[in-house]
Design an enzyme around this catalytic site. Structure first.
Site, PDB file in Angstrom:
ATOM      1  N   GLN A  90       8.185  56.381 -49.567  1.00 22.07           N
ATOM      2  CA  GLN A  90       6.801  55.703 -49.791  1.00 22.07           C
ATOM      3  C   GLN A  90       5.488  55.413 -50.312  1.00 22.07           C
ATOM      4  OE1 GLN A  90       7.119  53.368 -45.770  1.00 22.07           O
ATOM      5  NE2 GLN A  90       9.521  53.026 -45.961  1.00 22.07           N
ATOM      6  N   HIS A 152       4.978  54.353 -44.145  1.00 17.17           N
ATOM      7  CA  HIS A 152       4.633  53.458 -43.481  1.00 17.17           C
ATOM      8  C   HIS A 152       3.192  53.977 -44.014  1.00 17.17           C
ATOM      9  CE1 HIS A 152       7.635  52.650 -40.204  1.00 17.17           C
ATOM     10  NE2 HIS A 152       8.136  52.445 -41.193  1.00 17.17           N
ATOM     11  N   GLU A 245       6.378  40.301 -38.936  1.00 20.20           N
ATOM     12  CA  GLU A 245       5.867  39.480 -38.444  1.00 20.20           C
ATOM     13  C   GLU A 245       4.386  38.849 -38.858  1.00 20.20           C
ATOM     14  OE1 GLU A 245       5.718  41.640 -33.777  1.00 20.20           O
ATOM     15  OE2 GLU A 245       3.753  41.621 -34.756  1.00 20.20           O
ATOM     16  N   TYR A 255      -1.520  43.706 -31.331  1.00 22.59           N
ATOM     17  CA  TYR A 255      -0.051  43.177 -31.374  1.00 22.59           C
ATOM     18  C   TYR A 255       0.873  44.289 -31.199  1.00 22.59           C
ATOM     19  CZ  TYR A 255      -3.318  40.312 -34.202  1.00 22.59           C
ATOM     20  OH  TYR A 255      -4.643  39.557 -35.057  1.00 22.59           O
ATOM     21  N   TYR A 266      16.549  51.627 -35.884  1.00 20.47           N
ATOM     22  CA  TYR A 266      17.293  51.328 -37.178  1.00 20.47           C
ATOM     23  C   TYR A 266      18.814  52.134 -36.545  1.00 20.47           C
ATOM     24  CZ  TYR A 266      13.454  50.332 -40.263  1.00 20.47           C
ATOM     25  OH  TYR A 266      12.795  50.120 -40.811  1.00 20.47           O
TER      26      TYR A 266
END
Length: 374
Positions: A90, A152, A245, A255, A266
């Protein structure tokens, strides 16, 4: 001398005169009918978009290129002088943000994945745009410690009204790092344009909190925008299987990830049985199942009067654009748009003149402008 805002409005007039390719399909919303105009295509996984005062645009490609769109045409050669991102998983070249005083100083900021012998991480560099080249490239932020994962990275950025830069850093796929305030992963950082901790950060006077951290317990924020009235920073983040979210950033707020979540692993196994816990914030809104959100923008333009105040969110997995009704800081309604387009929406931006713009995530990604149909 014109202000930056005046130049942005002027550039909107320039953009509306550009030769754009319009799709013939008309999309029907609860509040408007619209078409898509293709401004550019053939981009390799475009990730972020910025509008310059002269009417041109800059687009990041995750593959490691910064591209300019001038006079309605994608420049064949990329902007030179970029820092070298690590394009893996990513990771790659991610977000772009203009300095609030860009009109005067031509300064911009880029987030990207970086690799060294110690592993990969999220970095932010500051640079000056000089025609088709970046100069004085300086790394002003680096999330530590590094790790060997390729997911991430977060990387979304936004400036607040005090000219402090907010940077999201994902948990790097190592979820427990998000609850460790001595670790830069899994949170949002707030810094000055020189890379120093912003005054008032929770960790400035607390040795147990890294001094650039503003929030923590965030899994992987890939949407960040400023509310046009309140100035609050709104974000959204990826959940695992469910539990995406939307949050409003508050200094020193936890959070919850992974101590609380509305999603599951997953594999189908619960990550936790808790969705609430004392001292941890509840999301303003969440999706289950996951839509894989990316990019977000409030609409405050005049082209779509009945969309004013709506929050738009791109979706990668569900391949759509989501419009959320916002009233008094709460989500009061939700509408799915572009469900028949079949494109992964990577970024959403409000552009000059009150237009709405999209980037699609694919090896042949596009820049779209949404235009009203009378």
């Amino acid at each position: 001398m014109r202000s930056f805002q005046q130049l942005i409005m002027l550039s909107g007039l320039l953009l509306t005169s550009l030769p754009l390719l319009a799709t013939s399909q008309v999309f029907i919303s609860q509040e408007a009918s619209f078409r898509l105009e293709t401004v550019a295509d053939g981009l390799e996984h475009p990730w972020s978009l910025a509008f310059l005062p002269d009417g041109s645009m800059l687009v990041t490609e995750r593959a490691g290129r910064l591209r300019a769109i001038r006079n309605g045409e994608l420049e064949p050669q990329p902007v030179l002088g970029l820092p070298a991102p690590a394009v893996s998983g990513q990771g790659g070249l991610l977000d772009i943000a203009l300095h609030p005083d860009f009109e005067k100083n031509q300064t911009l900021f880029l987030s990207y994945a970086h690799r060294s012998g110690a592993g990969m991480t999220t970095r932010v560099a500051r640079a000056i745009l000089d025609k088709n080249r970046l100069k004085d490239v300086t790394v002003i932020f680096e999330a530590l410690p590094r790790s060997g994962t390729t997911r991430h990275f977060g990387g979304r950025m936004a400036f607040d009204g005090s000219d402090y830069l907010y940077i999201s850093v994902g948990d790097r796929g190592e979820m427990d790092r998000a609850q460790n305030t001595g670790d830069d992963a899994g949170g949002v950082h707030r810094i000055t344009v020189n890379g120093e901790p912003a005054p008032g950060n929770p960790g400035v006077d607390d040795p147990g909190i890294n001094n650039t951290l503003f929030t923590w317990g965030n899994r992987n924020i890939q949407g960040m925008t400023v509310h046009p009235v309140t100035g609050d920073i709104w974000t959204h983040e990826h959940g695992p299987r469910g539990g995406d979210e939307i949050n409003i950033l508050r200094a020193g707020t936890n959070y919850g990830w992974p101590e609380i979540t509305y999603g599951i692993d997953y594999s189908g196994i619960p990550i936790t049985l808790e969705t609430e816990k004392e001292g941890m914030a509840q999301p303003l809104h969440y999706w289950d199942p996951s839509i894989a959100p990316s990019g977000m923008a409030f609409y405050s333009g005049s082209e779509f009067p009945r969309w004013q105040g709506s929050l738009f969110v791109g979706a990668l997995k569900m391949r759509k654009l989501v419009r959320l009704n916002i009233e008094n800081g709460q989500v009061t309604g939700e509408e799915d748009l572009l469900t028949t387009l079949g494109e992964r929406i990577r970024d959403v931006r409000t552009g000059p003149g009150g237009s709405l713009w999209l980037l699609t995530d694919s090896p042949q990604g596009k820049v779209y402008r949404i235009v009203p149909v009378q």
